[in-house]
Design a protein around this motif. Structure first.
Motif, mmCIF file in Angstrom:
data_model
loop_
_atom_site.group_PDB
_atom_site.id
_atom_site.type_symbol
_atom_site.label_atom_id
_atom_site.label_comp_id
_atom_site.label_asym_id
_atom_site.label_seq_id
_atom_site.Cartn_x
_atom_site.Cartn_y
_atom_site.Cartn_z
ATOM 1 N N ALA A 36 0.855 -1.256 0.126
ATOM 2 C CA ALA A 36 -0.054 0.035 0.059
ATOM 3 C C ALA A 36 0.892 1.054 0.100
ATOM 4 C CB ALA A 36 -0.810 -0.131 1.253
ATOM 5 N N LYS A 37 0.297 2.306 -0.453
ATOM 6 C CA LYS A 37 0.742 3.815 -0.018
ATOM 7 C C LYS A 37 0.102 4.144 0.916
ATOM 8 C CE LYS A 37 0.747 4.357 -5.338
ATOM 9 N NZ LYS A 37 0.391 5.171 -6.491
ATOM 10 N N VAL A 38 1.000 4.705 2.013
ATOM 11 C CA VAL A 38 0.418 4.983 3.338
ATOM 12 C C VAL A 38 0.494 6.493 3.643
ATOM 13 C CG1 VAL A 38 0.583 4.207 5.665
ATOM 14 C CG2 VAL A 38 1.609 2.817 4.134
ATOM 15 N N CYS A 39 -0.493 6.899 4.039
ATOM 16 C CA CYS A 39 -0.524 8.119 4.927
ATOM 17 C C CYS A 39 -0.549 8.037 6.241
ATOM 18 C CB CYS A 39 -1.644 9.088 4.068
ATOM 19 S SG CYS A 39 -1.735 10.827 4.952
ATOM 20 N N ILE A 40 0.453 8.663 6.609
ATOM 21 C CA ILE A 40 0.556 8.666 8.377
ATOM 22 C C ILE A 40 -0.057 10.066 8.939
ATOM 23 C CG2 ILE A 40 2.140 8.220 10.283
ATOM 24 C CD1 ILE A 40 3.423 6.988 7.241
ATOM 25 N N ILE A 41 -1.108 9.937 9.556
ATOM 26 C CA ILE A 41 -1.457 11.168 10.148
ATOM 27 C C ILE A 41 -1.337 11.100 11.903
ATOM 28 C CG2 ILE A 41 -3.640 12.257 10.681
ATOM 29 C CD1 ILE A 41 -4.604 11.778 8.141
ATOM 30 N N GLY A 42 -0.830 11.946 12.330
ATOM 31 C CA GLY A 42 -0.410 12.247 13.643
ATOM 32 C C GLY A 42 -0.127 13.671 13.931
ATOM 33 N N ARG A 43 -0.068 13.658 15.444
ATOM 34 C CA ARG A 43 0.311 15.141 16.053
ATOM 35 C C ARG A 43 1.705 15.527 15.810
ATOM 36 N NH1 ARG A 43 -3.515 15.151 21.105
ATOM 37 N NH2 ARG A 43 -2.522 13.230 21.571
ATOM 38 N N SER A 44 2.361 14.389 15.703
ATOM 39 C CA SER A 44 4.118 14.920 15.809
ATOM 40 C C SER A 44 4.676 14.601 14.633
ATOM 41 C CB SER A 44 4.497 13.896 16.822
ATOM 42 O OG SER A 44 5.895 14.015 16.613
ATOM 43 N N GLN A 45 5.149 15.867 13.937
ATOM 44 C CA GLN A 45 5.697 15.866 12.580
ATOM 45 C C GLN A 45 6.947 14.812 12.641
ATOM 46 O OE1 GLN A 45 5.018 17.981 9.381
ATOM 47 N NE2 GLN A 45 6.163 15.964 8.891
ATOM 48 N N GLU A 46 7.862 15.006 13.588
ATOM 49 C CA GLU A 46 8.972 14.196 13.901
ATOM 50 C C GLU A 46 8.698 12.649 13.827
ATOM 51 O OE1 GLU A 46 12.702 13.297 16.995
ATOM 52 O OE2 GLU A 46 10.763 14.876 17.352
ATOM 53 N N LYS A 47 7.587 12.144 14.733
ATOM 54 C CA LYS A 47 7.197 10.650 14.746
ATOM 55 C C LYS A 47 6.604 10.211 13.338
ATOM 56 C CE LYS A 47 6.599 10.251 19.538
ATOM 57 N NZ LYS A 47 5.633 10.128 20.864
ATOM 58 N N ALA A 48 5.742 11.108 12.713
ATOM 59 C CA ALA A 48 5.069 11.048 11.556
ATOM 60 C C ALA A 48 6.374 10.683 10.320
ATOM 61 C CB ALA A 48 4.248 11.897 10.907
ATOM 62 N N ASP A 49 7.289 11.627 10.150
ATOM 63 C CA ASP A 49 8.459 11.489 9.231
ATOM 64 C C ASP A 49 9.168 10.315 9.629
ATOM 65 O OD1 ASP A 49 7.949 13.760 8.341
ATOM 66 O OD2 ASP A 49 9.313 15.083 9.255
ATOM 67 N N GLU A 50 9.159 9.692 10.943
ATOM 68 C CA GLU A 50 9.972 8.668 11.219
ATOM 69 C C GLU A 50 9.314 7.282 10.778
ATOM 70 O OE1 GLU A 50 10.089 6.188 15.250
ATOM 71 O OE2 GLU A 50 10.866 7.948 15.625
ATOM 72 N N ARG A 51 7.819 7.279 10.615
ATOM 73 C CA ARG A 51 6.845 6.372 10.118
ATOM 74 C C ARG A 51 7.182 6.260 8.608
ATOM 75 N NH1 ARG A 51 7.175 5.121 14.526
ATOM 76 N NH2 ARG A 51 5.317 4.917 16.026
ATOM 77 N N VAL A 52 7.273 7.387 7.894
ATOM 78 C CA VAL A 52 7.499 7.532 6.556
ATOM 79 C C VAL A 52 9.049 6.838 6.108
ATOM 80 C CG1 VAL A 52 8.067 9.081 4.688
ATOM 81 C CG2 VAL A 52 6.310 9.464 5.888
ATOM 82 N N ARG A 53 10.069 6.964 6.837
ATOM 83 C CA ARG A 53 11.193 6.357 6.738
ATOM 84 C C ARG A 53 11.115 4.757 6.973
ATOM 85 N NH1 ARG A 53 12.983 11.064 9.342
ATOM 86 N NH2 ARG A 53 13.104 10.073 11.427
ATOM 87 N N LEU A 54 10.361 4.369 7.945
ATOM 88 C CA LEU A 54 10.101 3.121 8.011
ATOM 89 C C LEU A 54 9.527 2.369 6.817
ATOM 90 C CD1 LEU A 54 9.760 0.464 9.688
ATOM 91 C CD2 LEU A 54 7.678 1.257 10.466
ATOM 92 N N VAL A 55 8.502 2.984 6.032
ATOM 93 C CA VAL A 55 7.815 2.704 4.927
ATOM 94 C C VAL A 55 8.944 2.476 3.643
ATOM 95 C CG1 VAL A 55 6.154 3.087 3.211
ATOM 96 C CG2 VAL A 55 5.561 3.235 5.435
ATOM 97 N N GLN A 56 9.566 3.633 3.626
ATOM 98 C CA GLN A 56 10.606 3.608 2.718
ATOM 99 C C GLN A 56 11.645 2.523 2.735
ATOM 100 O OE1 GLN A 56 11.748 7.553 3.172
ATOM 101 N NE2 GLN A 56 10.366 8.410 1.993
ATOM 102 N N THR A 57 12.027 2.012 4.077
ATOM 103 C CA THR A 57 13.054 1.072 4.314
ATOM 104 C C THR A 57 12.454 -0.172 3.717
ATOM 105 O OG1 THR A 57 12.419 0.572 6.496
ATOM 106 C CG2 THR A 57 14.333 2.313 6.239
ATOM 107 N N LEU A 58 11.192 -0.337 3.587
ATOM 108 C CA LEU A 58 10.625 -1.517 3.395
ATOM 109 C C LEU A 58 10.289 -1.710 1.799
ATOM 110 C CD1 LEU A 58 8.005 -1.858 6.333
ATOM 111 C CD2 LEU A 58 9.975 -3.409 5.812
#
Length: 273
Positions: A36-58
């Motif tokens: 899937a293409k994933v949109c991560i919604i959260g209140r912390s930009q830092e944590k959301a960006d961390e999740r984006v990097r997780l997806v990219q590593t996969l």
């Protein structure tokens, strides 16, 4: 289409609210692995960006959007960002929620010591924080007649769990909303738009850590009761939610809607004897 292809989410745009949380991380990982293409919604930009990097590593594709599920304008802005980037939305996972410390009755408190204001906040976060994103992102799916929405229920919606009044009331509401929305969307739009819920068992997260563990990391009496009430005799691991999530979002569950699936090691169906 063979059975493996039915479980694939390749190319699907899935929105995950609360994607920066503990369970949210497991969901985001599973979605990326399913294509899937994933949109991560959260209140912390830092944590959301961390999740984006997780997806990219996969090897996947993801974007981070800072947003508040309790704010209608914030969710509408998020929808516009997603549509501008990918042009559509195929699925929604309402993972934002959790309990609020002030809404939990301590062991030495009376029921009527409950902080009413905090209890209301817990209800709003878990129930309204599910309804608002569903009505906003769900409209995209409804208009094209295809999509899947996953809400997060709880054991507390089927079995009375002491001390967490607001959370319990909210999760009952989530179950009712899941059934209502499933029927309405199917009747009004299409048999290819579905709404279901997952009811996790007891998983150790940041929200419940103080309830389930002592300062030295050992289980509290409350956690021991959960373990003793579970035929699997242990707490769950967030990764054990991943298969059910992918199933409910994929074509493998094409004739499933309005259901709440328990992932709880048998807790809900055991009388204790």
């Amino acid at each position: 289409m063979n059975i493996l292809e039915r479980f694939s989410l390749r190319g699907k745009v899935i929105v995950v609210t609360g994607g920066t949380g503990i369970l949210g991380k497991a969901f985001v990982k599973a979605l990326a692995e399913a294509g899937a293409k994933v949109c991560i919604i959260g209140r912390s930009q830092e944590k959301a960006d961390e999740r984006v990097r997780l997806v990219q590593t996969l090897g996947g594709e993801a974007i981070a959007v800072v947003g508040d599920v309790m704010n209608e304008e914030s969710m509408r802005n998020a929808k516009h960002q997603i549509l501008a980037h990918w042009g559509t939305i195929d699925g929604l996972v309402n993972a934002a929620g959790g309990n609020i410390p002030g809404a939990t009755i301590a062991p030495d408190q009376d029921v009527f010591d409950n902080k009413i204001g905090d209890t209301i906040k817990a209800i709003e976060l878990n129930l309204y924080g599910t309804i608002i994103p569903t009505l906003i992102f769900g409209e995209v799916m409804a208009k094209k007649g295809v999509g899947s929405i996953i809400n997060i229920s709880s054991l507390a919606a089927s079995r009375p769990i002491t001390r967490v009044l607001g959370y319990t009331v909210a999760k009952h509401g989530v179950d009712g909303f899941t059934k209502w929305m499933a029927a309405e969307l199917a009747l009004r739009y299409s048999d290819k738009i579905r709404v279901n819920a997952i009811a996790p068992g007891v998983f150790l997260t940041e929200q419940n850590r103080t309830l389930l563990t002592n300062a030295d990391g050992t289980y509290t009496d409350r956690a021991q009761k959960f373990v003793q009430g579970t035929p699997f005799s242990r707490l769950g691991d967030p990764s054990e939610l991943e298969g059910t999530l992918v199933y409910l979002l994929s074509g493998a569950s094409a004739f499933v809607t309005g259901e709440t699936i328990f992932v709880d090691g048998g807790f809900n169906n055991w009388c204790g004897v």
